[in-house]
Enzyme design. Sequence first.
Site, PDB file in Angstrom:
ATOM      1  CB  CYS A 196      12.187   8.378   9.459  1.00  0.00           C
ATOM      2  SG  CYS A 196      13.132   7.239   8.457  1.00  0.00           S
ATOM      3  CD  GLU A 212       9.312  12.349  12.151  1.00  0.00           C
ATOM      4  OE1 GLU A 212       8.156  11.914  12.230  1.00  0.00           O
ATOM      5  OE2 GLU A 212      10.276  11.691  11.718  1.00  0.00           O
ATOM      6  CD  GLU A 246      12.042   3.575   9.401  1.00  0.00           C
ATOM      7  OE1 GLU A 246      11.882   4.537  10.190  1.00  0.00           O
ATOM      8  OE2 GLU A 246      12.243   3.707   8.197  1.00  0.00           O
ATOM      9  CE  LYS A 262      -2.051   3.046   1.982  1.00  0.00           C
ATOM     10  NZ  LYS A 262      -1.964   4.490   1.635  1.00  0.00           N
TER      11      LYS A 262
HETATM   12  P1  NDP Z   1       1.288   8.228   7.943  1.00  0.00           P
HETATM   13  O1  NDP Z   1       1.936   7.451   9.014  1.00  0.00           O
HETATM   14  O2  NDP Z   1      -0.105   8.675   8.117  1.00  0.00           O
HETATM   15  O3  NDP Z   1       1.347   7.441   6.562  1.00  0.00           O
HETATM   16  C1  NDP Z   1       2.198   6.363   6.264  1.00  0.00           C
HETATM   17  C2  NDP Z   1       1.441   5.318   5.469  1.00  0.00           C
HETATM   18  O4  NDP Z   1       0.418   4.716   6.269  1.00  0.00           O
HETATM   19  C3  NDP Z   1       0.698   5.881   4.263  1.00  0.00           C
HETATM   20  O5  NDP Z   1       0.691   4.925   3.231  1.00  0.00           O
HETATM   21  C4  NDP Z   1      -0.693   6.106   4.823  1.00  0.00           C
HETATM   22  O6  NDP Z   1      -1.669   6.222   3.843  1.00  0.00           O
HETATM   23  C5  NDP Z   1      -0.865   4.862   5.662  1.00  0.00           C
HETATM   24  N1  NDP Z   1      -1.855   4.962   6.712  1.00  0.00           N
HETATM   25  C6  NDP Z   1      -2.444   6.081   7.259  1.00  0.00           C
HETATM   26  N2  NDP Z   1      -3.302   5.729   8.237  1.00  0.00           N
HETATM   27  C7  NDP Z   1      -3.270   4.382   8.328  1.00  0.00           C
HETATM   28  C8  NDP Z   1      -3.924   3.430   9.167  1.00  0.00           C
HETATM   29  N3  NDP Z   1      -4.777   3.788  10.118  1.00  0.00           N
HETATM   30  N4  NDP Z   1      -3.657   2.113   8.992  1.00  0.00           N
HETATM   31  C9  NDP Z   1      -2.773   1.720   8.062  1.00  0.00           C
HETATM   32  N5  NDP Z   1      -2.127   2.576   7.235  1.00  0.00           N
HETATM   33  C10 NDP Z   1      -2.362   3.887   7.372  1.00  0.00           C
HETATM   34  O7  NDP Z   1       2.192   9.467   7.655  1.00  0.00           O
HETATM   35  P2  NDP Z   1       1.787  10.772   6.822  1.00  0.00           P
HETATM   36  O8  NDP Z   1       2.209  10.492   5.467  1.00  0.00           O
HETATM   37  O9  NDP Z   1       0.388  11.185   7.003  1.00  0.00           O
HETATM   38  O10 NDP Z   1       2.674  11.866   7.548  1.00  0.00           O
HETATM   39  C11 NDP Z   1       2.325  12.382   8.842  1.00  0.00           C
HETATM   40  C12 NDP Z   1       3.561  12.587   9.656  1.00  0.00           C
HETATM   41  O11 NDP Z   1       4.204  11.342   9.862  1.00  0.00           O
HETATM   42  C13 NDP Z   1       4.619  13.432   8.977  1.00  0.00           C
HETATM   43  O12 NDP Z   1       4.402  14.762   9.202  1.00  0.00           O
HETATM   44  C14 NDP Z   1       5.879  12.928   9.597  1.00  0.00           C
HETATM   45  O13 NDP Z   1       6.130  13.605  10.793  1.00  0.00           O
HETATM   46  C15 NDP Z   1       5.602  11.486   9.890  1.00  0.00           C
HETATM   47  N6  NDP Z   1       6.175  10.567   8.904  1.00  0.00           N
HETATM   48  C16 NDP Z   1       7.243   9.864   9.263  1.00  0.00           C
HETATM   49  C17 NDP Z   1       7.820   9.002   8.374  1.00  0.00           C
HETATM   50  C18 NDP Z   1       9.007   8.226   8.747  1.00  0.00           C
HETATM   51  O14 NDP Z   1       9.568   7.532   7.902  1.00  0.00           O
HETATM   52  N7  NDP Z   1       9.408   8.267   9.969  1.00  0.00           N
HETATM   53  C19 NDP Z   1       7.338   8.847   7.015  1.00  0.00           C
HETATM   54  C20 NDP Z   1       6.155   9.623   6.732  1.00  0.00           C
HETATM   55  C21 NDP Z   1       5.615  10.447   7.667  1.00  0.00           C
HETATM   56  P3  NDP Z   1      -1.953   7.701   3.251  1.00  0.00           P
HETATM   57  O15 NDP Z   1      -0.721   8.171   2.606  1.00  0.00           O
HETATM   58  O16 NDP Z   1      -3.005   7.499   2.275  1.00  0.00           O
HETATM   59  O17 NDP Z   1      -2.363   8.533   4.417  1.00  0.00           O
END
Ligand code: NDP
Length: 485
Positions: free
Chosen positions: A299, A396, A265, A191
Amino acid sequence: MQGELAAQAEWDYAPAPESRDIVSIAPEYGLFIDGEFVPAADGRQFATLNPATEEPLAQVADAGEADVDRAVAAARAAYERVWGPMPGAERAKYLYRIARLLQERSREFAVLESLDNGKPIKESRDVDIPLAAAHFFYHAGWADKLEHAGFGPSPRPLGVAGQVIPWNFPLLMAAWKLAPALAAGNTCVLKPAETTPLSALLLAEVCQQAGLPPGVLNVTTGAGSTGAALVSHPGVDKIAFTGSTEVGKEIQRAVAGTGKRLTLELGGKAANIVFDDAPVEGAVEGIVNGIFFNQGHVCCAGSRLLVQESVADAVLGRLRDRLGTLRLGDPLDKNTDIGAINSRQQLDKIRALSDAGEAEGAERWSPPCQLPDRGYWFPPTLFTGVSQSHRIAQEEIFGPVLSVLTFRTPDEAVAKANNTPYGLSAGVWTEKGSRILWMAQRLRAGVVWANTYNRFDPTSPFGGYRESGFGREGGRHGLAAYLNA
Ligand code: NDP
């Protein structure tokens, strides 16, 4: 004056845009299920945008529960009939083929990734795509050697892996997840993030081209609800997630008691620590790479600079000069250092946290920098006078924003570095090898870089402690997450 003008002229770069002609983006994309591109069962779609211009790139199928169910069933059938029983040496051939196709089509992938994500082409071209290919090459090498990898005489795959990835390194995160899972004999339902689905769909096309048997890889594009449907599907044996700590916790709750294996992660708030004996120029490059690489959407970004008080003015002076040379703009221009912020939502988050930094009393600075009129942009930003309790020192930000703190002694550096709920990464800059080892033993972080930052290699395990998650990706440790030993 003339000298000044000459110096100015020397630093003006002519535009050097990469052509987007190599990529043909279809108006619509289906889900990739059982080896074919198909529409969502209920016909729903969402748009993916170019964040640098806000121009819509394509409509993408929005997978609902019925689609996830179909994808999991296809993955199960492929696992039982084809991929699970296949000898490792045969699986390896497919992975090598995928790796070579990624290399052959690397320019196409790089342009597509920069269009959909907003990252500078020089980063997608030189980091994301080569590393994604390297992950497939590396894991192809393991596929026929699993009995000799120290997991016992006959380690078995887990079954169907559900993998949910974020938008910051769309193809690379797909490679981190898929390559070890497939090498170990699992089948996958991936996904991708809602804002960056296109490179995963191109990877699906590459898998078709490589002749990967139908159902071994399935891609269900969609929003968070698609991810949630995958995580809670009873037919999935293992969940691998990269993303925010908040969603990671939700997933952990959803998986608890189901017997599914889980790796998470999650976020980070890494300290990049500069001692007074560090070579300043090198350290400044490391600070810039630590937080401004990929617009800080990393991250393990070095988002807290801890600089020894005696050299703070000198380091910050050089750092400000260096930030003045960064070029922000068109992600497809080969001279661009800072591209677009991936989404409006992320831009709003960066703005809100930066405003909180100012409101709490930290001093904000950015170099003079013209932001384009359209698209999502944020200038490279430095906060000084940051105290440990400030939100910008704790949360973050996931953007090009550096919070600067100072320290006097190594003990104080360790205490401040560890004063975070996260534990993903850290950087240490010093001339003394003994100090590097002393620090590495005390820093509570999964990765500690010494006199470098943001170095990745498929042979090297990556992952965190505490709110940064658990499990490792890469290396032999990463394989363990996909095997029943
Ligand atoms: P999310 O954790 O929301 O998204 C990561 C993935 O999970 C996406 O594919 C998302 O889909 C999916 N997802 C969202 N909600 C669910 C759920 N309930 N169950 C399963 N999968 C889900 O991160 P965001 O992209 O919204 O970013 C928000 C914040 O997260 C950022 O501002 C940042 O601080 C942090 N972040 C950290 C990362 C890291 O590697 N440490 C990477 C990305 C974000 P969809 O994209 O459609 O929402």
